[in-house]
Design a protein around this motif. Structure first.
Motif, PDB file in Angstrom:
ATOM      1  N   GLU A  10       0.824  -1.211   0.000  1.00  0.00           N
ATOM      2  CA  GLU A  10       0.000   0.000   0.000  1.00  0.00           C
ATOM      3  C   GLU A  10       0.859   1.263   0.000  1.00  0.00           C
ATOM      4  O   GLU A  10       0.552   2.227  -0.658  1.00  0.00           O
ATOM      5  CB  GLU A  10      -0.934   0.001   1.215  1.00  0.00           C
ATOM      6  CG  GLU A  10      -2.179  -0.817   0.921  1.00  0.00           C
ATOM      7  CD  GLU A  10      -3.191  -0.788   2.030  1.00  0.00           C
ATOM      8  OE1 GLU A  10      -2.871  -0.251   3.105  1.00  0.00           O
ATOM      9  OE2 GLU A  10      -4.276  -1.314   1.811  1.00  0.00           O
ATOM     10  N   SER A  13       2.102   1.810  -3.523  1.00  0.00           N
ATOM     11  CA  SER A  13       1.133   2.327  -4.488  1.00  0.00           C
ATOM     12  C   SER A  13       0.731   3.764  -4.132  1.00  0.00           C
ATOM     13  O   SER A  13       0.482   4.579  -5.011  1.00  0.00           O
ATOM     14  CB  SER A  13      -0.090   1.422  -4.567  1.00  0.00           C
ATOM     15  OG  SER A  13      -0.726   1.370  -3.319  1.00  0.00           O
ATOM     16  N   ARG A  17       1.015   6.886  -6.609  1.00  0.00           N
ATOM     17  CA  ARG A  17      -0.126   7.748  -6.887  1.00  0.00           C
ATOM     18  C   ARG A  17       0.267   9.212  -6.682  1.00  0.00           C
ATOM     19  O   ARG A  17      -0.057  10.081  -7.478  1.00  0.00           O
ATOM     20  CB  ARG A  17      -1.300   7.369  -5.978  1.00  0.00           C
ATOM     21  CG  ARG A  17      -2.632   7.866  -6.539  1.00  0.00           C
ATOM     22  CD  ARG A  17      -3.794   7.550  -5.616  1.00  0.00           C
ATOM     23  NE  ARG A  17      -3.738   6.210  -5.078  1.00  0.00           N
ATOM     24  CZ  ARG A  17      -3.955   5.916  -3.797  1.00  0.00           C
ATOM     25  NH1 ARG A  17      -4.218   6.872  -2.932  1.00  0.00           N
ATOM     26  NH2 ARG A  17      -3.894   4.669  -3.371  1.00  0.00           N
TER      27      ARG A  17
END
Ligand code: C2E
Ligand code: CA
Ligand code: CA
Length: 280
Positions: A10, A13, A17
């Motif tokens: 997480e 990512s 992002r």
């Protein structure tokens, strides 16, 4: 990050992002900046090492952001290249260069040259407008040789047909070529000759480390001798100290550029500098 389990993934990512978002934001801002004409060309003098006169200058683009202030080209040129917006910026740079050459006419000799950085994208994409440069110079009543296109050496290795024919056309119209950042990539002096290059710019990295007896000094000396044998003039970039200037002069270097002489200046300041003959 994936093997570290859920949290690691997480985190990864999230990071991606954020990066993508930053990029999107910059892209949007760049588009606005082009619309609002927030760009400006600065000018850094290039001096003859023998007489310390300003014989040339390099145009360097700046983004005057309303909130963030001056943004360095290193922070937006790569993105502008990716999106091809560099073609618009390149046209802006060239027209500014013409305008400035016109405005400084009274303060320069006939052989004064202004160099502009030309991205590989401008040479390899059809819509860069570069093919009109010769005609624009003519229309502005300026000698074609008053513009030097600075290109990087990566371009010289296996250039595409369009790039090659464009470089040829630039040279044919009378503009001159300088090979930028020499020494940072695959250096082949044979390409220089093939492309009718007039100047070789020794990268700041070498200049930074030249001392009496250093490898870098030997390298600079060798580059200068070879360049001269091929009929090229040499410009050393990033000269910051008198000692560097002295060693380069002794090594036979023709021109110098760097903070020792002047930082890149806004047009008005550059124009007033031109009225003084010696700068250090
Ligand atoms: P470059 O073409 O190698 O330009 C020389 C860079 O070295 C400039 O950075 C200049 O301000 C800096 N410099 C000059 N003398 C010294 C010195 O003595 N010490 C130090 N520390 N730095 C010195 P700048 O203006 O930030 O430009 C960075 C790069 O962005 C340029 O490197 C060039 O590759 C690119 N660039 C700038 N303007 C344009 C443009 O109009 N079009 C394109 N395509 N690229 C541009
Ligand atoms: Ca340059
Ligand atoms: Ca350079």
């Amino acid at each position: 990050a994936k093997v570290n389990g859920r949290n690691g993934f997480e985190f990864f990512s999230h990071d991606m992002r954020e990066k993508a978002q930053m990029r999107m934001l910059l892209l949007k801002e760049l588009r606005t900046a082009i619309e609002l004409e927030q760009f400006e060309l600065f000018y850094q003098p290039i001096v003859c090492l023998k007489d310390l006169h300003v014989h040339k200058a390099e145009g360097l683009i700046r983004w005057r952001h309303p909130e963030k202030g001056l943004i360095s080209p290193a922070d937006f040129i790569p993105l502008a290249e990716e999106t091809r917006q560099i073609n618009i910026l390149g046209q802006f740079v060239f027209s500014q260069a013409l305008q400035t050459l016109n405005d400084i006419k009274a303060h320069i000799t006939n052989d004064f040259q202004l160099s502009v950085n030309v991205s590989p994208i401008q040479l390899s994409t059809p819509d860069s407008g570069i093919d009109e440069w010769g005609a624009m110079l003519n229309a502005a009543n300026l000698p074609a040789s008053s513009i030097v296109a600075e290109i990087t050496e990566g371009l010289m290795v296996n250039p595409e047909a369009l790039t090659q024919s464009r470089l040829k056309a630039l040279v044919q119209s009378g503009m001159q070529l300088a090979l930028d950042d020499f020494g940072t990539g695959y250096s082949s002096l044979a390409y220089l000759q093939e492309m009718d290059t007039d100047y070789l710019k020794i990268d700041k990295r070498f200049v930074d480390n030249i001392n009496k007896g250093s490898q870098e000094l030997v390298l600079c000396e060798t580059i200068i001798v070879m360049a001269h044998q091929l009929g090229l003039k040499v410009i050393a970039e990033g000269i910051e100290t008198k000692q560097q200037m002295q060693l380069l002069l002794e090594a036979g270097c023709d021109y110098g550029q760097g903070y020792l002489f002047s930082k890149p200046l806004p047009k008005e300041q550059f124009m007033s500098l031109l009225t003084t003959s010696q700068i250090i």
